[in-house]
Design an enzyme around this catalytic site. Structure first.
Site, PDB file in Angstrom:
ATOM      1  N   ASP A   1       0.844  -1.186   0.000  1.00 26.78           N
ATOM      2  CA  ASP A   1       0.000   0.000   0.000  1.00 26.78           C
ATOM      3  C   ASP A   1       0.884   1.242   0.000  1.00 26.78           C
ATOM      4  O   ASP A   1       1.804   1.359   0.817  1.00 26.78           O
ATOM      5  CB  ASP A   1      -0.900  -0.019   1.242  1.00 26.78           C
ATOM      6  CG  ASP A   1      -2.009   1.011   1.165  1.00 26.78           C
ATOM      7  OD1 ASP A   1      -2.333   1.466   0.046  1.00 26.78           O
ATOM      8  OD2 ASP A   1      -2.567   1.361   2.224  1.00 26.78           O
TER       9      ASP A   1
ATOM     10  N   HIS B   1      -3.542  13.909   1.076  1.00 24.03           N
ATOM     11  CA  HIS B   1      -3.744  13.003   2.211  1.00 24.03           C
ATOM     12  C   HIS B   1      -2.539  13.068   3.151  1.00 24.03           C
ATOM     13  O   HIS B   1      -2.692  13.186   4.366  1.00 24.03           O
ATOM     14  CB  HIS B   1      -3.961  11.573   1.701  1.00 24.03           C
ATOM     15  CG  HIS B   1      -3.999  10.542   2.790  1.00 24.03           C
ATOM     16  ND1 HIS B   1      -5.039  10.455   3.698  1.00 24.03           N
ATOM     17  CD2 HIS B   1      -3.128   9.545   3.125  1.00 24.03           C
ATOM     18  CE1 HIS B   1      -4.812   9.452   4.530  1.00 24.03           C
ATOM     19  NE2 HIS B   1      -3.654   8.891   4.218  1.00 24.03           N
TER      20      HIS B   1
ATOM     21  N   GLU C   1     -10.409   3.869   4.105  1.00 28.09           N
ATOM     22  CA  GLU C   1      -9.555   4.653   3.217  1.00 28.09           C
ATOM     23  C   GLU C   1      -9.962   4.334   1.785  1.00 28.09           C
ATOM     24  O   GLU C   1      -9.980   3.164   1.381  1.00 28.09           O
ATOM     25  CB  GLU C   1      -8.069   4.331   3.442  1.00 28.09           C
ATOM     26  CG  GLU C   1      -7.561   4.854   4.784  1.00 28.09           C
ATOM     27  CD  GLU C   1      -6.039   4.759   4.932  1.00 28.09           C
ATOM     28  OE1 GLU C   1      -5.404   3.946   4.226  1.00 28.09           O
ATOM     29  OE2 GLU C   1      -5.491   5.515   5.765  1.00 28.09           O
TER      30      GLU C   1
ATOM     31  N   GLU D   1      -9.252   3.996  -1.899  1.00 28.15           N
ATOM     32  CA  GLU D   1      -8.020   3.789  -2.664  1.00 28.15           C
ATOM     33  C   GLU D   1      -8.316   3.094  -3.995  1.00 28.15           C
ATOM     34  O   GLU D   1      -9.382   2.519  -4.183  1.00 28.15           O
ATOM     35  CB  GLU D   1      -7.033   2.928  -1.861  1.00 28.15           C
ATOM     36  CG  GLU D   1      -6.765   3.488  -0.466  1.00 28.15           C
ATOM     37  CD  GLU D   1      -5.482   2.945   0.168  1.00 28.15           C
ATOM     38  OE1 GLU D   1      -4.670   2.325  -0.538  1.00 28.15           O
ATOM     39  OE2 GLU D   1      -5.319   3.167   1.385  1.00 28.15           O
TER      40      GLU D   1
ATOM     41  N   ASP E   1      -9.113   0.357   2.371  1.00 27.55           N
ATOM     42  CA  ASP E   1      -8.076  -0.025   3.329  1.00 27.55           C
ATOM     43  C   ASP E   1      -8.567   0.375   4.730  1.00 27.55           C
ATOM     44  O   ASP E   1      -8.192   1.411   5.261  1.00 27.55           O
ATOM     45  CB  ASP E   1      -6.769   0.688   2.961  1.00 27.55           C
ATOM     46  CG  ASP E   1      -5.649   0.393   3.941  1.00 27.55           C
ATOM     47  OD1 ASP E   1      -5.699  -0.648   4.605  1.00 27.55           O
ATOM     48  OD2 ASP E   1      -4.717   1.222   4.038  1.00 27.55           O
TER      49      ASP E   1
ATOM     50  N   ARG F   1      -7.639   3.833  13.671  1.00 28.51           N
ATOM     51  CA  ARG F   1      -6.727   4.970  13.908  1.00 28.51           C
ATOM     52  C   ARG F   1      -6.114   4.953  15.299  1.00 28.51           C
ATOM     53  O   ARG F   1      -4.987   5.421  15.492  1.00 28.51           O
ATOM     54  CB  ARG F   1      -7.468   6.287  13.687  1.00 28.51           C
ATOM     55  CG  ARG F   1      -8.043   6.466  12.309  1.00 28.51           C
ATOM     56  CD  ARG F   1      -6.983   6.363  11.232  1.00 28.51           C
ATOM     57  NE  ARG F   1      -7.553   6.577   9.901  1.00 28.51           N
ATOM     58  CZ  ARG F   1      -6.881   6.370   8.780  1.00 28.51           C
ATOM     59  NH1 ARG F   1      -5.633   5.921   8.809  1.00 28.51           N
ATOM     60  NH2 ARG F   1      -7.454   6.584   7.615  1.00 28.51           N
TER      61      ARG F   1
ATOM     62  N   GLN G   1      -3.423   2.379  15.294  1.00 28.21           N
ATOM     63  CA  GLN G   1      -2.347   2.922  14.448  1.00 28.21           C
ATOM     64  C   GLN G   1      -1.489   3.949  15.189  1.00 28.21           C
ATOM     65  O   GLN G   1      -0.264   3.919  15.119  1.00 28.21           O
ATOM     66  CB  GLN G   1      -2.989   3.565  13.205  1.00 28.21           C
ATOM     67  CG  GLN G   1      -2.000   4.004  12.133  1.00 28.21           C
ATOM     68  CD  GLN G   1      -2.722   4.558  10.891  1.00 28.21           C
ATOM     69  OE1 GLN G   1      -3.946   4.518  10.784  1.00 28.21           O
ATOM     70  NE2 GLN G   1      -1.945   5.074   9.951  1.00 28.21           N
TER      71      GLN G   1
ATOM     72  N   LYS H   1      -4.188  -2.124  10.293  1.00 18.64           N
ATOM     73  CA  LYS H   1      -4.700  -2.258   8.929  1.00 18.64           C
ATOM     74  C   LYS H   1      -4.857  -3.696   8.465  1.00 18.64           C
ATOM     75  O   LYS H   1      -5.544  -3.957   7.479  1.00 18.64           O
ATOM     76  CB  LYS H   1      -3.783  -1.502   7.961  1.00 18.64           C
ATOM     77  CG  LYS H   1      -3.966   0.009   8.079  1.00 18.64           C
ATOM     78  CD  LYS H   1      -2.877   0.779   7.411  1.00 18.64           C
ATOM     79  CE  LYS H   1      -3.079   2.269   7.559  1.00 18.64           C
ATOM     80  NZ  LYS H   1      -4.102   2.820   6.643  1.00 18.64           N
TER      81      LYS H   1
ATOM     82  N   THR I   1      -9.075  -5.754   4.329  1.00 22.44           N
ATOM     83  CA  THR I   1      -8.987  -4.830   3.199  1.00 22.44           C
ATOM     84  C   THR I   1     -10.008  -5.327   2.183  1.00 22.44           C
ATOM     85  O   THR I   1      -9.987  -6.501   1.813  1.00 22.44           O
ATOM     86  CB  THR I   1      -7.585  -4.854   2.569  1.00 22.44           C
ATOM     87  OG1 THR I   1      -6.612  -4.566   3.580  1.00 22.44           O
ATOM     88  CG2 THR I   1      -7.460  -3.837   1.446  1.00 22.44           C
TER      89      THR I   1
ATOM     90  N   GLU J   1      -9.785  12.456   7.943  1.00 21.19           N
ATOM     91  CA  GLU J   1      -9.602  13.779   7.343  1.00 21.19           C
ATOM     92  C   GLU J   1     -10.911  14.560   7.276  1.00 21.19           C
ATOM     93  O   GLU J   1     -10.936  15.769   7.511  1.00 21.19           O
ATOM     94  CB  GLU J   1      -9.028  13.636   5.932  1.00 21.19           C
ATOM     95  CG  GLU J   1      -7.629  13.063   5.898  1.00 21.19           C
ATOM     96  CD  GLU J   1      -7.274  12.571   4.514  1.00 21.19           C
ATOM     97  OE1 GLU J   1      -6.792  13.384   3.712  1.00 21.19           O
ATOM     98  OE2 GLU J   1      -7.488  11.383   4.226  1.00 21.19           O
TER      99      GLU J   1
HETATM  100 MN    MN Z   1      -4.005   2.915   2.974  1.00 28.61          MN
END
Ligand code: MN
Length: 433
Positions: free
Chosen positions: A133, A140, A205, A207, A239, A243, A246, A259, A263, A380
Site C-alpha cells: 500500500d 492526504h 480509506e 483507494e 483499506d 486509527r 495505528q 490495517k 482490506t 480527514e
Molecule cells: Mn491505505
C-alpha cells in the site's frame, strides 16, 4: 492507444449493458472470478456485461474464441485471474477483442453463456501473494501529517520517494464481506499505559488498486517505460484502518495491526486497455518541487500516466437501513490528482530488485484532494473527530460505528467516450467479538 473495442457507438445484445447508467457497457469488459450459484464447480473467470456475467470457459468450449484469444481463455478456467495476468498484454488484448465481438449487437445472441450477476458469488479476483500500500496523495499526506505535526506536515522524503508499506494479503476480502471491528492496544494520550479493547476510531480509506501482470524475476528491476506492461488492471480498495491502534503502534516501523484486519476490494478488474480513453497527464508538480529521480521519470508517464477516474464514498448506517433511507455520499474525489503515478509506484517497488508476481496487489494510498469534500478518509473529513459529519435523520459520525455500511464507487467519464464504471466496493462494520 484506443481501438474498435472503445468505439462509443458500439452496442451489445445484452440489453442491461445499454442502460446509460450501466457500469459495465461493452466498452468496459472487466474481468472477475465467480462461483456459479447452483453448480458444485470450481470458481472461474468471467467478464461483466451489464448485469450479467459472461462465462469465459463456456464461450471457449462453444468454440467462439479462436487463436490467441482461445489460449488466453484457457487461462480463465481457473479459480483466480493469476494465470491470465501472467500471460501479458498481447493475450489480454486478443481476449478482450474476441469477447467484444462476441457480445456486440449483430453477433448471435448466446444467453446460454451468461448468468445473472446477482445470483453469482463474486470472489477476490486474484490469488494475492503480496499486497503493498502506497501513500501517493500529497493532500492526504499533508492532512494526516498536519494533524500529528502541525509545523511540519510533509516529511522531507515525500516528494522524492513513493512511500509505501507491506500490507497483509490474507485478509483481503471481496466486496460485500462484513468487516469485524478489531480489538487492539489503545493508549489514551492522558493515560500511563495502553489497554486492550475494541478499536474506537475505525475508519475507511478510499483507494485504487492495481493488479500486477507478468512481473519481474528477483533481482531485475522494471524500467519506468515498461511499468504499464506489468499492470493488468485496476479495482477499488477500502483499506480499513483503526486509527487508535495505528497511533500507538506505528512508530518506528509503520502500520501493522491497525490495517491487517481487513482490506476490501471490488470484484471486477477494469483492464488498463479499457481505461485507454481516460488517461490523463500525471499530477503537475508545483514550481519548486523536485523533479523525480531519473529512474522514476518518463515523458510518456508525465503526459499520460494519470487516470481520469472519479471516486466516491457513500455511507448507510443501520438506522438509515432500518428506516428505508438510501445511502448518502460523503466524498467525491479525482484519482488524477495523485502525486505519484501507478507506473512510478510499480517501478519504485521493483527498483531494488524485489520481484512482483502475477496477482500481486498494489494500492495507491488514500485518494484525497484539496477540497474538504474530496477527502478520502473519515479521519480527514472530521479532522480526527473535531468536525463530526451530520447524516440524514440527525445522526452524526466522527468515525465508523457498528452497523455502518461503507460503499465506494468509481467511474470514468469523458466527452467522446462511453462512460465505464468499477461497480462497488462495499462492507458493513460488525461489532467486535
Ligand atoms: Mn491505505
Amino acid at each position: 492507444m484506443t481501438n474498435d473495442t472503445h468505439d462509443p457507438a458500439l452496442t451489445s445484445w445484452v440489453a442491461s449493458a445499454e442502460r446509460p447508467e450501466a457500469d459495465f457497457p461493452i466498452q468496459n469488459l472487466p474481468f472477475g472470478v465467480f462461483r456459479h450459484p447452483d453448480r458444485d464447480e470450481m470458481p472461474r473467470v468471467g467478464v461483466a456485461i451489464g448485469d450479467r456475467i459472461l462465462d469465459v470457459t463456456a464461450a471457449r468450449q462453444a468454440e467462439l474464441l479462436g487463436g490467441t484469444a482461445a489460449r488466453a481463455a484457457e487461462a480463465c478456467e481457473a479459480p483466480s485471474l493469476n494465470p491470465l495476468m501472467a500471460l501479458g498484454r498481447e493475450h489480454w488484448r486478443a481476449l478482450r477483442a474476441a469477447v467484444s465481438r462476441l457480445l456486440r449487437s449483430g453477433s448471435p445472441q448466446r444467453d446460454d453463456l451468461l448468468l445473472p450477476m446477482e445470483a453469482a458469488q463474486l470472489l477476490v479476483p486474484a490469488d494475492i501473494g503480496d499486497y503493498s500500500d502506497f501513500y501517493a496523495s500529497v493532500h492526504h499526506a499533508t492532512n494526516v501529517g498536519g494533524m500529528f505535526r502541525p509545523d511540519n506536515p510533509l516529511l522531507p522524503n515525500y516528494k522524492h520517494v513513493p512511500i509505501g508499506y507491506h500490507g497483509r494479503a490474507s485478509s483481503v476480502v471481496p466486496s460485500g464481506t462484513p468487516v469485524r471491528r478489531p480489538r487492539g492496544q489503545l493508549k489514551d494520550p492522558a493515560a500511563d499505559a495502553p489497554i486492550f479493547a475494541p478499536a474506537r476510531l475505525l475508519d475507511y480509506e478510499l483507494e485504487v488498486g492495481a493488479f500486477v501482470g507478468p512481473g519481474n524475476p528477483l533481482g531485475r528491476p522494471i524500467p519506468i517505460g515498461e511499468a504499464e506492461d506489468h499492470i493488468f488492471g485496476l479495482c477499488l480498495v477500502n483499506d480499513w484502518s483503526a486509527r487508535d491502534i495505528q497511533t500507538w503502534e506505528y512508530q518506528p516501523l509503520g502500520p501493522f495491526l491497525a490495517k491487517s484486519f481487513a482490506t476490501t476490494v471490488s470484484p471486477w478488474v477494469v483492464t488498463l486497455e479499457a481505461l485507454a480513453p481516460f488517461r490523463s497527464p500525471a499530477y503537475a508538480r508545483p514550481a519548486g518541487d523536485p523533479a523525480p529521480l531519473p529512474y522514476l521519470e518518463s515523458a510518456r508517464d508525465r503526459e499520460h500516466g494519470g487516470f481520469d477516474l472519479t471516486l466516491e464514498v457513500w455511507i448507510r448506517t443501520r438506522a438509515m437501513r432500518e428506516g428505508g433511507k438510501p445511502p448518502v455520499r460523503l466524498t467525491r474525489g479525482a484519482f488524477a490528482g495523485m502525486y505519484w503515478t501507478l507506473a512510478q509506484m510499480l517501478t519504485h517497488h521493483a527498483s531494488n530488485g524485489c520481484n512482483l508476481r502475477p496477482g500481486d496487489l498494489i494500492a495507491s494510498g488514500t485518494v484525497s484532494g484539496e477540497t474538504k469534500d474530496s477527502r478520502g478518509s473519515m479521519l480527514e473529513l472530521t479532522w480526527r473527530g473535531a468536525e463530526p459529519i451530520e447524516l440524514p435523520g440527525g445522526e452524526t459520525r466522527k468515525f465508523l460505528q457498528d452497523g455502518d455500511e461503507v460503499i465506494m464507487r468509481g467511474a470514468c467519464e469523458r466527452p467522446g467516450a462511453r462512460r465505464i464504471g468499477f461497480g462497488e466496493c462495499r462492507g458493513e462494520v460488525l461489532p467486535a467479538l
